[in-house]
Design a protein around this motif. Structure first.
Motif, short mmCIF file in Angstrom:
data_model
loop_
_atom_site.label_atom_id
_atom_site.label_comp_id
_atom_site.label_asym_id
_atom_site.label_seq_id
_atom_site.Cartn_x
_atom_site.Cartn_y
_atom_site.Cartn_z
N LEU A 1 -33.23 99.63 171.41
CA LEU A 1 -32.63 99.16 170.16
C LEU A 1 -33.50 98.16 169.41
O LEU A 1 -33.74 98.33 168.21
N PRO A 2 -33.99 97.08 170.05
CA PRO A 2 -34.77 96.12 169.25
C PRO A 2 -36.03 96.74 168.66
O PRO A 2 -36.39 96.44 167.51
N GLU A 3 -36.69 97.60 169.40
CA GLU A 3 -37.90 98.24 168.88
C GLU A 3 -37.58 99.09 167.66
O GLU A 3 -38.31 99.03 166.64
N ARG A 4 -36.48 99.85 167.70
CA ARG A 4 -36.13 100.70 166.57
C ARG A 4 -35.72 99.88 165.37
O ARG A 4 -36.08 100.19 164.22
N VAL B 1 -45.27 96.80 167.47
CA VAL B 1 -43.86 96.45 167.69
C VAL B 1 -43.46 96.56 169.17
O VAL B 1 -42.87 95.62 169.72
N PRO B 2 -43.74 97.66 169.87
CA PRO B 2 -43.27 97.74 171.27
C PRO B 2 -43.84 96.65 172.16
O PRO B 2 -43.12 96.08 173.00
N SER B 3 -45.12 96.33 172.00
CA SER B 3 -45.72 95.32 172.88
C SER B 3 -45.29 93.91 172.50
O SER B 3 -45.11 93.06 173.39
N ILE B 4 -45.08 93.65 171.21
CA ILE B 4 -44.58 92.34 170.83
C ILE B 4 -43.16 92.13 171.37
O ILE B 4 -42.83 91.07 171.90
N VAL B 5 -42.33 93.15 171.26
CA VAL B 5 -40.97 93.05 171.81
C VAL B 5 -41.04 92.84 173.32
O VAL B 5 -40.29 92.03 173.88
#
Length: 292
Positions: free
Chosen positions: A162-165, A205-209
């Motif tokens: 969810l947060p990535e999307r 985005v995925p790695s920052i999250v």
């Protein structure tokens, strides 16, 4: 990477299996490593690095998962644990010929720097921390409506998916929000630099999250273990931060002194991105630290 620190050479340096860090290196002398924060890249240090390079070897990487460095998929909490990212930095310095170095970090990079100082005390001679609170203490001081200032921490603490999307759906607006509200002087981040921060964050985005998610889990576990064991930062430490203690109702200097007995704690009138808004004060704090 579209922008660079003038006068610095760039390298891709392998620090772990499948992970190389984009690294700018300039100057000569005792080594200083500078670690950036969120949502930025190594470019946040461009002014400070140029000044320090007059008499130091200055090493400025993009962290794992950020900028032009490799972004391994999150296969478990260890992938972006600060323990893992700190080991990256120690290995980076070793690959450049330095088994001992001064270390400074801002925001997320400061949490990596703290972990390096706790677990690699033989490698870190001096430690500078800019505008962050240790992970364990951060969660302890955030409560009630005041915690709204850190809504992104709660969002990215959620399980993968969810947060990535949500963030990817409006990445420029999301990351741009922090560049806007955390800056007192918007001119400190000129258009081309802002565009580079947004481009780099949008592509990561995925790695920052995953990096921020780790701070609600494995990083917190590591801090708790250190507190229980009495593990401290034994090197000279300087902390420079905004007056978050007054804003959130805690004694920021006391929080840091519990981790760092040899502490110089300073407050700044600059915004969160102080290395860009007030580089002269940041350079002075670093030079004062290095003289201790």
């Amino acid at each position: 990477m579209n922008l660079a620190i003038p006068g610095f050479d760039y390298h891709r340096i392998a620090v772990a299996d499948g992970v190389a860090l984009n690294t700018a290196v300039g100057g000569e002398g005792d080594p200083v490593v500078l670690l950036h924060g969120f949502p930025q890249t190594h470019l946040m240090w461009r002014h400070v690095a140029a000044e320090l390079a007059a008499d130091h070897t200055v090493i400025v990487p993009d962290l794992r998962g950020y900028g032009a460095s490799d972004k391994p998929a999150e296969t478990g909490p260890e992938t972006y644990a600060k323990r893992t990212m700190a080991a990256d930095i120690v290995r980076l310095a070793e690959r450049l010929g330095h088994d001992r170095f001064a270390l400074a970090g801002h925001d997320r990079g400061a949490l990596v720097a703290v972990r390096a100082g706790l677990e690699h005390a033989d490698a870190v001679s001096h430690l500078a921390i800019f505008d962050v609170v240790p992970t364990l203490d951060m969660w302890e001081v955030l409560h009630g409506a005041d915690a709204a200032v850190a809504f992104h921490l709660y969002l990215m603490a959620q399980p993968p998916g969810l947060p990535e999307r949500m963030i990817a759906a409006s990445a420029d607006e999301f990351f741009g929000h922090f560049l806007d509200v955390w800056t007192k002087d918007p001119a400190a981040i000129p258009g081309p630099v802002r565009a580079e921060y947004l481009r780099a964050s949008r592509e990561a985005v995925p790695s920052i999250v995953a990096d921020l998610r780790a701070s609600s889990g494995i990083d917190l576990d590591h801090d708790r273990a250190d507190r229980a064991d009495g593990n401290l930062l034994r090197m000279p430490v300087t902390v420079v931060q905004q007056d978050w203690g007054a804003a959130l109702g805690y004694d920021a200097a006391a929080v840091w002194r519990a981790w760092a007995p040899d502490l110089d704690h300073r407050l700044t009138d600059a915004g969160h991105f102080m290395a860009e808004e007030d580089p002269a004060s940041v350079v002075k704090a670093l030079r004062d630290l290095l003289a201790r």
